[in-house]
Design an enzyme around this catalytic site. Structure first.
Site, short mmCIF file in Angstrom:
data_model
loop_
_atom_site.label_atom_id
_atom_site.label_comp_id
_atom_site.label_asym_id
_atom_site.label_seq_id
_atom_site.Cartn_x
_atom_site.Cartn_y
_atom_site.Cartn_z
N LYS A 119 43.37 23.61 48.01
CA LYS A 119 42.00 24.12 48.21
C LYS A 119 41.12 23.02 48.77
O LYS A 119 41.16 21.88 48.34
CB LYS A 119 41.42 24.61 46.88
CG LYS A 119 41.82 26.02 46.49
CD LYS A 119 41.04 26.48 45.27
CE LYS A 119 41.30 27.94 44.96
NZ LYS A 119 40.51 28.39 43.78
N GLU B 126 42.08 41.12 32.61
CA GLU B 126 40.99 41.78 31.92
C GLU B 126 41.47 42.74 30.83
O GLU B 126 40.85 42.84 29.77
CB GLU B 126 40.12 42.54 32.93
CG GLU B 126 39.35 41.64 33.89
CD GLU B 126 40.16 41.24 35.11
OE1 GLU B 126 39.64 40.50 35.96
OE2 GLU B 126 41.33 41.69 35.23
N ARG C 199 38.21 46.99 34.96
CA ARG C 199 39.66 46.87 34.92
C ARG C 199 40.20 46.93 33.49
O ARG C 199 41.40 47.08 33.30
CB ARG C 199 40.08 45.55 35.59
CG ARG C 199 39.40 45.33 36.93
CD ARG C 199 39.96 44.15 37.68
NE ARG C 199 41.22 44.50 38.31
CZ ARG C 199 41.90 43.69 39.12
NH1 ARG C 199 41.45 42.48 39.37
NH2 ARG C 199 43.02 44.07 39.66
#
Length: 628
Positions: A280, A366, A394
């Site tokens: 990243k 979740e 979710r």
């Protein structure tokens, strides 16, 4: 510049392979400069520059389907598919979306604002391709974080079972690899996908099995040895057992290596997983050093990487949440905090440092987060689940089945409730009232300011038995004085902030302050408006509603949420069930998806600014007078 000559994958393919590293560098510089002025998802996109170039160079988009998961890593894809000129409008109202968007381009074949969906979508596309007798590649690009989502694992299992031709790109930006291990893995990958090698292996095994008394057992022993060695040296054995051919890991910033392994994948039958290791923020030191801050970043100075911070007269609600849960945990050892991969966003960093054994980041999971909280509650703990409204969607089945149905003491700290601005329609927190309000045992509240917010969290944790949702915005509070001590808020009781006799403005949460401003504007037109801070969407302040009905005062409900099934609907349902008749006007978000832009622009789009509400309310009252 080479990049100026590339506005489509076809134009990219016209460049020599030797030129591609220069294209990558130009793209990286373009992103660094462009996002310094607009903000956006910088670190993740700097990490996939070479990977995106290789995919568009070797494959034929949009015939070949590229699915980006999560979609915030698709900026380079957008740039290579003719949208570079739109980057000055990135994530702005009516501008370039920060996620894949089908209406933007034929190259965006799957919209991914939420993670872990690409593999299921890809499996559907591959199955449709085969049913229709068509021929093209389906290539989901999924991050290592997104791969932890249960939906992604379910899809992996199905893909491996069906053996559909598909290339899954695992963009792993967490793992670092040594060159030797990488070389060994690439070598084994080439062996396993080399048709000559596979044919030779099959022929030798068949020959051995023909040798009486020896061949069969010897061949079986070789198979066991081969499997044992695979466990020792091949990190992709998990994917192999799911039915994938595993290739990698490969350095995601070396275009030549990427090209080679992607060509192997393209010539391999059945599902293939290509393990690509990226970094990243690659190529921009500030983003490399702090990929969390530069994941989704505002504007910044290119030279230093320092952020242009907006002056705030009040703390943001998530910051107030982070401070409050620490105080609650200090007072009550049963309080624990849970978040699905949002420690930083939900401002739980300090809580995690202060109470490391009472803070749980469960990753992008979740469903598990909700039921995990439920399990804790059965044992007498007080779990506070910090979860964005859009991601709570979710975990809906678990909210119903595991929490509300069992009437467990779980506090849902519903972050990013209401409009979220630049992230747009996939992240709007405007549906949770509707999908929670229909559940028995559930209490739903939202504060008018940050001081009331801390008292609501205290009330939810210490004074309510059963599930509670405390909704709050991602924006700044109002700058009010914070009480030193917590105070309980009477459950189901609203608060009259301003008296009036002509119309009642019954506002919920973030809309209380605009309602007060609306009342000021109405007064200029001679209309006396009563302003009420509803506080609760469930249970309602029924006594107050009955009082309004007795006075025959028109009621206007105001919420930063969808009208259907929302707070206003609850008020209308109450009056209908009680047989009480009076004019009620529900203001909120109509039956549309509201796209990206600033929160103020989104409010204006749906008619929720004070000046717009004045017009709507005066027209409403005029119509009611004519009817009388």
């Amino acid at each position: 510049m080479l990049l100026e000559q590339i506005n489509s994958p076809e134009q990219l393919k016209q460049r020599n392979v030797e030129e591609l590293p220069k294209v990558a560098e130009e793209i990286r510089q373009f992103l660094i400069h462009s996002l310094s002025e607009t903000g956006g998802h910088l670190a993740s996109n700097l990490g996939v520059v070479e990977l995106t170039i290789a995919l568009h160079y070797l494959f034929d988009s949009p015939k070949d389907k590229l699915l980006w998961d999560v979609g915030h890593q698709a900026y380079v894809h957008k740039l290579l598919t003719g949208r570079g000129h739109l980057f000055p409008t990135l994530r702005q109202h009516k501008g370039l979306c920060g996620f894949p968007k089908m209406r933007e381009s034929e190259h965006d074949v799957w919209e991914t604002g939420h993670s872990s969906t690409s593999l299921s979508g890809a499996m559907g596309m591959a199955a449709a391709r085969d049913i229709k007798g068509e021929s093209y590649q389906v290539i989901p690009i999924i991050g290592d974080g997104a791969l932890t989502g249960g939906m992604a694992l379910e899809a992996l299992n199905h893909i491996g079972e069906e053996k559909k031709n598909m290339i899954v790109i695992l963009n792993d930006n967490e793992m670092s690899i040594s060159p030797n291990v990488g070389a060994l893995h690439n070598h084994l990958g080439r062996l396993r996908t080399n048709t000559g090698y596979n044919k030779l292996k099959d022929e030798v095994e068949a020959l051995l099995r023909k040798i009486p008394s020896v061949g069969g057992p010897f061949a079986n022993t070789l198979e066991r040895i081969k499997d044992s060695l695979k466990y020792l040296v091949v990190s992709g054995v998990f994917f192999e057992h799911l039915g994938f051919t595993y290739l990698g890991p490969v350095d995601g910033h070396e275009i030549d290596e990427l090209m080679e392994i992607l060509r192997q994948a393209a010539h391999t039958k059945g599902p293939v997983l290509v393990h690509v290791v990226t970094k990243k923020g690659y190529g921009y030191e500030p983003a490399e050093n702090d990929s969390v801050v530069y994941h989704g970043v505002g504007t910044y100075k290119i030279e230093s990487g320092s952020l242009h911070k907006k002056s705030a007269k009040a703390p943001a609600y998530p910051a107030v949440f982070g401070e409050t849960v620490i105080k609650l945990a200090e007072q009550n050892e049963k309080v624990v905090a849970i978040t699905p991969a949002m420690i930083t966003g939900s401002k739980l960093n300090a809580f995690q440092e202060r109470f490391p054994k009472r803070c749980f980041d469960v990753g992008i999971a979740e469903q598990h987060a909700v039921t995990f909280a439920a399990g804790m509650a059965t044992q007498g703990l007080k779990p506070i689940l910090a979860i964005y409204s859009t991601f709570l969607q979710r975990g809906y089945d678990q909210l119903i089945h595991d929490v509300c149905r069992q009437n467990l003491d779980v506090v849902f700290a519903v972050d990013r409730a209401g409009f979220v601005g630049e992230d747009g329609e996939t992240h709007q927190g405007v549906y949770d009232i509707s999908f929670m309000r229909n559940q028995p045992n559930m209490v739903i509240m939202m504060p008018k300011d940050e001081n009331e917010f801390q008292h609501m969290l205290y009330t939810a944790t210490e004074h309510i038995h059963g599930p509670v949702a405390v909704r709050y915005s991602k924006g700044a509070g109002l700058g009010v004085q914070m009480d030193a001590a917590f105070k309980p808020i009477p459950v189901g009781k609203a608060e009259v902030l301003r008296e009036g006799s002509d119309v009642a403005l019954l506002a919920f949460g973030t809309m209380v302050s605009p309602a007060l401003q609306t009342a000021e504007y109405l007064l200029e037109q001679g209309i006396q408006a009563k302003v009420i801070n509803a506080r609760f969407a469930k249970p309602l302040d029924e006594a107050l509603l009955v009082e309004l009905a007795r006075e025959q005062m028109p009621v206007v409900t105001i919420e930063e949420a969808c009208i259907q099934g929302g707070f206003g609907s609850a008020v209308l349902e109450f009056y209908a069930n009680e047989g009480l008749s009076l004019p009620v006007l529900p203001l909120g978000i109509p039956d549309v998806y509201v796209e990206h832009g600033s929160v103020s622009q989104q409010l204006e789009e749906v008619g929720l600014t004070p000046s717009q509400m004045v017009t709507t309310i005066t027209q409403f009252m005029a119509q009611k007078k004519q009817q009388v």
